[in-house]
Design a protein around this motif. Structure first.
Motif, PDB file in Angstrom:
ATOM      1  N   ARG A 174       0.810  -1.226   0.000  1.00 61.69           N
ATOM      2  CA  ARG A 174       0.000   0.000   0.000  1.00 61.69           C
ATOM      3  C   ARG A 174       0.841   1.273   0.000  1.00 61.69           C
ATOM      4  O   ARG A 174       0.287   2.372  -0.182  1.00 61.69           O
ATOM      5  CB  ARG A 174      -0.912   0.007   1.229  1.00 61.69           C
ATOM      6  CG  ARG A 174      -2.005  -1.051   1.195  1.00 61.69           C
ATOM      7  CD  ARG A 174      -2.880  -0.941   2.409  1.00 61.69           C
ATOM      8  NE  ARG A 174      -4.094  -1.745   2.282  1.00 61.69           N
ATOM      9  CZ  ARG A 174      -5.097  -1.711   3.132  1.00 61.69           C
ATOM     10  NH1 ARG A 174      -5.056  -0.889   4.166  1.00 61.69           N
ATOM     11  NH2 ARG A 174      -6.156  -2.479   2.948  1.00 61.69           N
ATOM     12  N   LEU A 175       2.130   1.150   0.179  1.00 61.02           N
ATOM     13  CA  LEU A 175       2.980   2.330   0.319  1.00 61.02           C
ATOM     14  C   LEU A 175       3.280   2.946  -1.044  1.00 61.02           C
ATOM     15  O   LEU A 175       3.759   2.267  -1.959  1.00 61.02           O
ATOM     16  CB  LEU A 175       4.284   1.940   1.017  1.00 61.02           C
ATOM     17  CG  LEU A 175       5.163   3.081   1.514  1.00 61.02           C
ATOM     18  CD1 LEU A 175       4.438   3.881   2.603  1.00 61.02           C
ATOM     19  CD2 LEU A 175       6.483   2.526   2.070  1.00 61.02           C
ATOM     20  N   GLY A 176       2.991   4.217  -1.177  1.00 66.30           N
ATOM     21  CA  GLY A 176       3.276   4.933  -2.406  1.00 66.30           C
ATOM     22  C   GLY A 176       4.759   5.252  -2.535  1.00 66.30           C
ATOM     23  O   GLY A 176       5.546   5.009  -1.622  1.00 66.30           O
ATOM     24  N   PRO A 177       5.162   5.851  -3.654  1.00 67.24           N
ATOM     25  CA  PRO A 177       6.582   6.100  -3.902  1.00 67.24           C
ATOM     26  C   PRO A 177       7.162   7.230  -3.053  1.00 67.24           C
ATOM     27  O   PRO A 177       8.357   7.228  -2.764  1.00 67.24           O
ATOM     28  CB  PRO A 177       6.627   6.446  -5.393  1.00 67.24           C
ATOM     29  CG  PRO A 177       5.250   6.951  -5.713  1.00 67.24           C
ATOM     30  CD  PRO A 177       4.324   6.185  -4.823  1.00 67.24           C
ATOM     31  N   ARG A 178       6.357   8.210  -2.643  1.00 65.39           N
ATOM     32  CA  ARG A 178       6.893   9.353  -1.888  1.00 65.39           C
ATOM     33  C   ARG A 178       5.889   9.783  -0.807  1.00 65.39           C
ATOM     34  O   ARG A 178       5.321  10.868  -0.851  1.00 65.39           O
ATOM     35  CB  ARG A 178       7.188  10.522  -2.827  1.00 65.39           C
ATOM     36  CG  ARG A 178       8.426  10.311  -3.675  1.00 65.39           C
ATOM     37  CD  ARG A 178       8.583  11.410  -4.722  1.00 65.39           C
ATOM     38  NE  ARG A 178       8.543  12.753  -4.159  1.00 65.39           N
ATOM     39  CZ  ARG A 178       9.583  13.341  -3.566  1.00 65.39           C
ATOM     40  NH1 ARG A 178      10.727  12.683  -3.441  1.00 65.39           N
ATOM     41  NH2 ARG A 178       9.479  14.570  -3.095  1.00 65.39           N
ATOM     42  N   PRO A 179       5.690   8.950   0.207  1.00 63.21           N
ATOM     43  CA  PRO A 179       4.718   9.310   1.250  1.00 63.21           C
ATOM     44  C   PRO A 179       5.261  10.384   2.186  1.00 63.21           C
ATOM     45  O   PRO A 179       6.472  10.649   2.240  1.00 63.21           O
ATOM     46  CB  PRO A 179       4.536   7.991   2.004  1.00 63.21           C
ATOM     47  CG  PRO A 179       5.855   7.307   1.848  1.00 63.21           C
ATOM     48  CD  PRO A 179       6.328   7.656   0.461  1.00 63.21           C
ATOM     49  N   VAL A 180       4.361  11.007   2.920  1.00 61.37           N
ATOM     50  CA  VAL A 180       4.723  11.917   4.011  1.00 61.37           C
ATOM     51  C   VAL A 180       4.514  11.157   5.319  1.00 61.37           C
ATOM     52  O   VAL A 180       3.402  10.709   5.606  1.00 61.37           O
ATOM     53  CB  VAL A 180       3.869  13.195   3.992  1.00 61.37           C
ATOM     54  CG1 VAL A 180       4.256  14.108   5.161  1.00 61.37           C
ATOM     55  CG2 VAL A 180       4.018  13.923   2.667  1.00 61.37           C
ATOM     56  N   VAL A 181       5.573  10.992   6.087  1.00 62.31           N
ATOM     57  CA  VAL A 181       5.486  10.305   7.369  1.00 62.31           C
ATOM     58  C   VAL A 181       5.216  11.336   8.460  1.00 62.31           C
ATOM     59  O   VAL A 181       5.961  12.317   8.601  1.00 62.31           O
ATOM     60  CB  VAL A 181       6.781   9.527   7.672  1.00 62.31           C
ATOM     61  CG1 VAL A 181       6.712   8.898   9.071  1.00 62.31           C
ATOM     62  CG2 VAL A 181       7.018   8.447   6.620  1.00 62.31           C
ATOM     63  N   ALA A 258       9.062  11.214   1.199  1.00 64.22           N
ATOM     64  CA  ALA A 258       9.393  12.519   0.632  1.00 64.22           C
ATOM     65  C   ALA A 258       9.606  13.551   1.735  1.00 64.22           C
ATOM     66  O   ALA A 258      10.320  14.542   1.541  1.00 64.22           O
ATOM     67  CB  ALA A 258       8.275  12.989  -0.290  1.00 64.22           C
ATOM     68  N   LEU A 259       8.999  13.318   2.904  1.00 65.69           N
ATOM     69  CA  LEU A 259       9.040  14.291   3.988  1.00 65.69           C
ATOM     70  C   LEU A 259       8.667  13.597   5.288  1.00 65.69           C
ATOM     71  O   LEU A 259       7.858  12.672   5.286  1.00 65.69           O
ATOM     72  CB  LEU A 259       8.056  15.432   3.705  1.00 65.69           C
ATOM     73  CG  LEU A 259       8.025  16.621   4.669  1.00 65.69           C
ATOM     74  CD1 LEU A 259       9.312  17.425   4.556  1.00 65.69           C
ATOM     75  CD2 LEU A 259       6.817  17.521   4.367  1.00 65.69           C
ATOM     76  N   VAL A 278      13.211  16.884   7.107  1.00 64.06           N
ATOM     77  CA  VAL A 278      12.552  16.779   8.410  1.00 64.06           C
ATOM     78  C   VAL A 278      11.971  18.128   8.802  1.00 64.06           C
ATOM     79  O   VAL A 278      12.659  19.158   8.733  1.00 64.06           O
ATOM     80  CB  VAL A 278      13.555  16.308   9.489  1.00 64.06           C
ATOM     81  CG1 VAL A 278      12.958  16.455  10.891  1.00 64.06           C
ATOM     82  CG2 VAL A 278      13.984  14.875   9.236  1.00 64.06           C
ATOM     83  N   LEU A 279      10.705  18.130   9.207  1.00 61.13           N
ATOM     84  CA  LEU A 279      10.086  19.280   9.850  1.00 61.13           C
ATOM     85  C   LEU A 279       9.855  18.904  11.309  1.00 61.13           C
ATOM     86  O   LEU A 279       9.052  18.018  11.601  1.00 61.13           O
ATOM     87  CB  LEU A 279       8.757  19.649   9.185  1.00 61.13           C
ATOM     88  CG  LEU A 279       8.769  19.938   7.674  1.00 61.13           C
ATOM     89  CD1 LEU A 279       7.397  20.431   7.221  1.00 61.13           C
ATOM     90  CD2 LEU A 279       9.853  20.928   7.303  1.00 61.13           C
TER      91      LEU A 279
END
Length: 359
Positions: A174-181, A258-259, A278-279
């Motif tokens: 289910r994990l896309g190529p550039r998820p936001v964690v 991605a972030l 990282v934020l």
């Protein structure tokens, strides 16, 4: 002590998970200086996972936070004079006593002020004074100074993340190529960015078409925080993996992201070491001491004491603008369950705008 005499090293870092990770630059530098030496790490039980697959670590000795007399005696017999060099990466009395038993030569962190400093300094080959949470030197740089008598100049510190582990099959699918964690939970209330702000942030990311992956442990507190966000979407757009991944699997997830967005916690340090943007949302904690250490940091890496938003390397850090920030206390009431006005004042839109700009 000559270089050739160092055949075994014990690094004592008896604190929390993030502290273990932030000791890896010291371990890497020691390994580079003495590549043939055995390096063991003495840590609290449950914190050694951050060292999984670390090429510089020969072994991890995990001990309970409370040993008791019998456990303490067994540990002392196990450690007695096994090591040539002890690197005491925590200033506590117990850490220094364990290193004294284990190693014939020791280098250690010592608080600038403290009633037990006299005997610690007397027993160390090299003492590194530390100013505490209101100081200006990052803990990574402090730990590196333990090698100053033997390594000159000290190399640029590099935090070494654990080796990656395979994700569960359903998560992988289910994990896309550039998820936001997004890591919402904090261990203590005084470090917790309000969940209402997290809800606004996650809703904005989903509305912009980004996959959001929620992380956290299986603890009751972490699950309570994540539960407040689960109704914002459905899989795979909103994917909840909290309580399912160990640190090696979180490392793999972060390498795909991605972030990353999170608070003052160990996972934020891990994300920074992996290299993902990282934020980090900080409250009372002093970023000069505890900001996530950027990946591939070069030269003099310094964070400002207080700036509403600042960037160093792959780490962007948010703070409140109150005159007291950062106070270095446990929130406004100075206890673990306190509120922190500085965190409450950081709007979700400020973090969301920066996230969307990055994405």
């Amino acid at each position: 002590m000559k270089t050739g005499e160092v055949r075994s090293i014990l690094v004592v870092v008896t604190r929390q998970i993030g502290d273990v990770l932030l000791t890896t630059p010291l371990i890497a530098a020691a390994h580079e200086r003495w590549p043939a030496a055995r390096i063991d790490v003495l840590a609290f039980a449950g914190t050694g996972g951050m060292l999984h697959g670390n090429p510089a670590v020969s072994g991890v000795i995990e001990v309970p936070a409370r040993l008791g007399w019998a456990g303490g005696w067994r540990l002392l017999k196990r450690l007695f004079r096994r090591y040539d060099l002890g690197l005491v990466a925590q200033p506590s009395d117990r850490a220094h006593l364990l290193a004294l038993v284990a190693a014939r030569v020791r280098s250690g962190l010592v608080p600038e002020e403290g009633g037990s400093n006299w005997w610690k300094k007397a027993l160390l080959r090299h003492a590194v004074p530390i100013a505490g949470d209101r100081g200006e030197v990052h803990v990574v740089a402090e730990k590196m100074e333990l090698l100053a008598p033997w390594v000159d100049p000290l190399p640029a510190p590099r935090v070494v993340p654990p080796a990656g582990g395979d994700l569960p099959a359903d998560v992988q699918a289910r994990l896309g190529p550039r998820p936001v964690v997004v890591h919402a939970p904090s261990m203590w209330a005084y470090k917790q960015w309000p969940l209402a702000q997290y809800r606004e942030l996650v809703a904005g990311l989903l509305a912009a078409g980004h996959q959001v992956v929620l992380t956290g442990s299986g603890s009751a507190r972490d699950q309570e925080c994540v539960a407040a966000l689960r109704d914002l979407g459905t899989a795979p757009a909103l994917l909840d993996v909290s309580g399912r991944l160990d640190f090696t699997q979180v490392r793999t997830l972060l390498s795909r992201a991605a972030l990353y967005i999170g608070p003052d916690t160990s996972v934020s340090h891990l994300a920074a070491s992996v290299g993902v943007p990282v934020l980090a949302v900080f409250g009372p904690t002093n970023p000069q001491r505890w900001a996530p250490w950027p990946a591939q940091a070069q030269g003099d890496t310094r964070f400002a004491r207080v700036v509403p938003i600042q960037q160093v390397g792959n780490v962007t850090l948010f703070q409140g603008s109150q005159d007291c920030v950062p106070c270095g206390r446990a929130g406004c009431d100075d206890h673990l369950h306190s509120r922190s006005e500085c965190l409450e004042s950081i709007p979700a839109q400020r973090v969301l705008q920066e996230a969307l700009r990055r994405l």
